[in-house]
Motif scaffolding. Structure first.
Motif, PDB file in Angstrom:
ATOM      1  N   GLY A  13       0.795  -1.215   0.000  1.00 36.22           N
ATOM      2  CA  GLY A  13       0.000   0.000   0.000  1.00 36.22           C
ATOM      3  C   GLY A  13       0.829   1.268   0.000  1.00 36.22           C
ATOM      4  N   LYS A  14       2.057   1.174   0.505  1.00 35.92           N
ATOM      5  CA  LYS A  14       2.927   2.350   0.592  1.00 35.92           C
ATOM      6  C   LYS A  14       3.706   2.620  -0.695  1.00 35.92           C
ATOM      7  CE  LYS A  14       3.883   2.584   5.531  1.00 35.92           C
ATOM      8  NZ  LYS A  14       4.967   2.718   6.515  1.00 35.92           N
ATOM      9  N   LEU A  15       3.791   1.650  -1.585  1.00 36.30           N
ATOM     10  CA  LEU A  15       4.551   1.860  -2.817  1.00 36.30           C
ATOM     11  C   LEU A  15       3.904   2.963  -3.636  1.00 36.30           C
ATOM     12  CD1 LEU A  15       5.493  -1.716  -4.055  1.00 36.30           C
ATOM     13  CD2 LEU A  15       6.972  -0.024  -2.991  1.00 36.30           C
ATOM     14  N   ASP A  16       4.638   4.014  -3.865  1.00 33.29           N
ATOM     15  CA  ASP A  16       4.123   5.170  -4.585  1.00 33.29           C
ATOM     16  C   ASP A  16       4.903   5.340  -5.890  1.00 33.29           C
ATOM     17  OD1 ASP A  16       3.215   7.581  -5.521  1.00 33.29           O
ATOM     18  OD2 ASP A  16       3.648   8.693  -3.685  1.00 33.29           O
ATOM     19  N   PRO A  17       4.268   5.029  -7.036  1.00 30.52           N
ATOM     20  CA  PRO A  17       4.969   5.145  -8.322  1.00 30.52           C
ATOM     21  C   PRO A  17       5.504   6.550  -8.599  1.00 30.52           C
ATOM     22  CG  PRO A  17       2.817   4.112  -8.616  1.00 30.52           C
ATOM     23  CD  PRO A  17       2.901   4.569  -7.196  1.00 30.52           C
ATOM     24  N   LYS A  18       4.917   7.562  -7.986  1.00 32.03           N
ATOM     25  CA  LYS A  18       5.381   8.933  -8.201  1.00 32.03           C
ATOM     26  C   LYS A  18       6.764   9.149  -7.591  1.00 32.03           C
ATOM     27  CE  LYS A  18       0.709  10.718  -8.240  1.00 32.03           C
ATOM     28  NZ  LYS A  18      -0.324  11.355  -7.454  1.00 32.03           N
ATOM     29  N   LYS A  19       7.156   8.288  -6.641  1.00 34.90           N
ATOM     30  CA  LYS A  19       8.450   8.428  -5.981  1.00 34.90           C
ATOM     31  C   LYS A  19       9.525   7.554  -6.613  1.00 34.90           C
ATOM     32  CE  LYS A  19       6.503   9.525  -1.465  1.00 34.90           C
ATOM     33  NZ  LYS A  19       6.402   9.102  -0.065  1.00 34.90           N
ATOM     34  N   THR A  20       9.181   6.842  -7.693  1.00 34.76           N
ATOM     35  CA  THR A  20      10.134   5.898  -8.267  1.00 34.76           C
ATOM     36  C   THR A  20      10.449   6.114  -9.748  1.00 34.76           C
ATOM     37  OG1 THR A  20       8.356   4.335  -8.755  1.00 34.76           O
ATOM     38  CG2 THR A  20       9.480   4.082  -6.632  1.00 34.76           C
ATOM     39  N   LYS A  38       9.870 -15.099   1.911  1.00 31.68           N
ATOM     40  CA  LYS A  38      10.715 -14.383   0.968  1.00 31.68           C
ATOM     41  C   LYS A  38       9.837 -13.767  -0.109  1.00 31.68           C
ATOM     42  CE  LYS A  38      14.837 -17.185   1.497  1.00 31.68           C
ATOM     43  NZ  LYS A  38      15.947 -17.841   0.794  1.00 31.68           N
ATOM     44  N   PHE A  39      10.194 -12.566  -0.494  1.00 33.20           N
ATOM     45  CA  PHE A  39       9.516 -11.889  -1.595  1.00 33.20           C
ATOM     46  C   PHE A  39      10.475 -10.890  -2.192  1.00 33.20           C
ATOM     47  CE2 PHE A  39       8.715  -9.205   2.042  1.00 33.20           C
ATOM     48  CZ  PHE A  39       8.779  -7.912   1.554  1.00 33.20           C
ATOM     49  N   PHE A  40      10.120 -10.388  -3.357  1.00 29.30           N
ATOM     50  CA  PHE A  40      10.951  -9.355  -3.957  1.00 29.30           C
ATOM     51  C   PHE A  40      10.081  -8.277  -4.562  1.00 29.30           C
ATOM     52  CE2 PHE A  40      10.401 -12.639  -7.179  1.00 29.30           C
ATOM     53  CZ  PHE A  40      10.178 -11.953  -8.358  1.00 29.30           C
ATOM     54  N   ALA A  41      10.635  -7.074  -4.574  1.00 29.50           N
ATOM     55  CA  ALA A  41       9.987  -5.925  -5.195  1.00 29.50           C
ATOM     56  C   ALA A  41      10.823  -5.554  -6.413  1.00 29.50           C
ATOM     57  CB  ALA A  41       9.903  -4.752  -4.222  1.00 29.50           C
ATOM     58  N   ALA A  42      10.211  -5.647  -7.579  1.00 30.39           N
ATOM     59  CA  ALA A  42      10.911  -5.337  -8.823  1.00 30.39           C
ATOM     60  C   ALA A  42      10.378  -4.023  -9.379  1.00 30.39           C
ATOM     61  CB  ALA A  42      10.699  -6.464  -9.832  1.00 30.39           C
ATOM     62  N   PHE A  43      11.288  -3.100  -9.612  1.00 31.08           N
ATOM     63  CA  PHE A  43      10.932  -1.800 -10.169  1.00 31.08           C
ATOM     64  C   PHE A  43      11.488  -1.705 -11.587  1.00 31.08           C
ATOM     65  CE2 PHE A  43      10.943  -1.189  -5.620  1.00 31.08           C
ATOM     66  CZ  PHE A  43       9.795  -0.441  -5.407  1.00 31.08           C
ATOM     67  N   THR A  44      10.625  -1.409 -12.537  1.00 28.71           N
ATOM     68  CA  THR A  44      11.031  -1.211 -13.921  1.00 28.71           C
ATOM     69  C   THR A  44      10.425   0.101 -14.386  1.00 28.71           C
ATOM     70  OG1 THR A  44      11.004  -3.596 -14.280  1.00 28.71           O
ATOM     71  CG2 THR A  44      11.050  -2.198 -16.237  1.00 28.71           C
ATOM     72  N   ASP A  45      11.299   1.041 -14.728  1.00 29.29           N
ATOM     73  CA  ASP A  45      10.864   2.380 -15.133  1.00 29.29           C
ATOM     74  C   ASP A  45       9.885   2.985 -14.129  1.00 29.29           C
ATOM     75  OD1 ASP A  45      12.444   2.366 -17.443  1.00 29.29           O
ATOM     76  OD2 ASP A  45      10.899   1.268 -18.550  1.00 29.29           O
ATOM     77  N   VAL A  47       7.786   1.537 -12.051  1.00 28.92           N
ATOM     78  CA  VAL A  47       6.609   0.751 -11.680  1.00 28.92           C
ATOM     79  C   VAL A  47       7.071  -0.408 -10.809  1.00 28.92           C
ATOM     80  CG1 VAL A  47       4.703  -0.642 -12.532  1.00 28.92           C
ATOM     81  CG2 VAL A  47       5.411   1.399 -13.787  1.00 28.92           C
ATOM     82  N   GLY A  48       6.502  -0.526  -9.605  1.00 27.71           N
ATOM     83  CA  GLY A  48       6.906  -1.573  -8.676  1.00 27.71           C
ATOM     84  C   GLY A  48       5.890  -2.684  -8.574  1.00 27.71           C
ATOM     85  N   VAL A  49       6.388  -3.921  -8.563  1.00 33.58           N
ATOM     86  CA  VAL A  49       5.555  -5.098  -8.403  1.00 33.58           C
ATOM     87  C   VAL A  49       6.186  -5.974  -7.331  1.00 33.58           C
ATOM     88  CG1 VAL A  49       4.643  -7.154  -9.535  1.00 33.58           C
ATOM     89  CG2 VAL A  49       4.836  -5.023 -10.817  1.00 33.58           C
ATOM     90  N   ILE A  50       5.381  -6.429  -6.362  1.00 33.00           N
ATOM     91  CA  ILE A  50       5.864  -7.314  -5.313  1.00 33.00           C
ATOM     92  C   ILE A  50       5.413  -8.732  -5.633  1.00 33.00           C
ATOM     93  CG2 ILE A  50       5.731  -7.884  -2.868  1.00 33.00           C
ATOM     94  CD1 ILE A  50       5.405  -4.903  -2.295  1.00 33.00           C
TER      95      ILE A  50
END
Length: 105
Positions: A13-20, A38-45, A47-50
């Protein structure tokens, strides 16, 4: 908040695309202890996906206990303090850790 799933939901809920904008990185999280995972957060351009499990490759791995993860996500424990006291361990690009703190607020 006491469970890994609740803390993970709060993080999502805290992931803010405007900050990335322009961020291209994979953060691996290893949460130890009861109800950990275990999990991962992948940011591409920006956009973050967990995603659950292990990433094929990551730029940084963050390890902490379920309790520490829950407290950090709830704002009850400063991530810098958790790192300095050994409750949070980082392997990889430290600048990405600082960016994550800014992203999550």
């Amino acid at each position: 908040m006491s469970t890994f799933k609740e803390a993970l939901a709060l993080m999502e809920g805290k992931l803010d695309p405007k900050k990335t904008p322009g961020l291209n990185a994979v953060y691996q999280f290893d949460i130890t202890g009861d109800d950990g995972g275990k999990f991962f957060a992948a940011f591409t351009d920006g956009v973050g996906v967990i995603t659950g499990g292990d990433a094929d490759t990551s730029n940084i791995t963050i390890t902490m206990s379920t309790d520490t993860f829950a407290k950090v996500m709830a704002g009850q424990l400063n991530p810098n303090m958790a790192f300095m006291t050994g409750k949070l361990k980082i392997k990889g690009d430290m600048q990405l850790a600082l960016k994550l703190q800014a992203i999550l607020g």
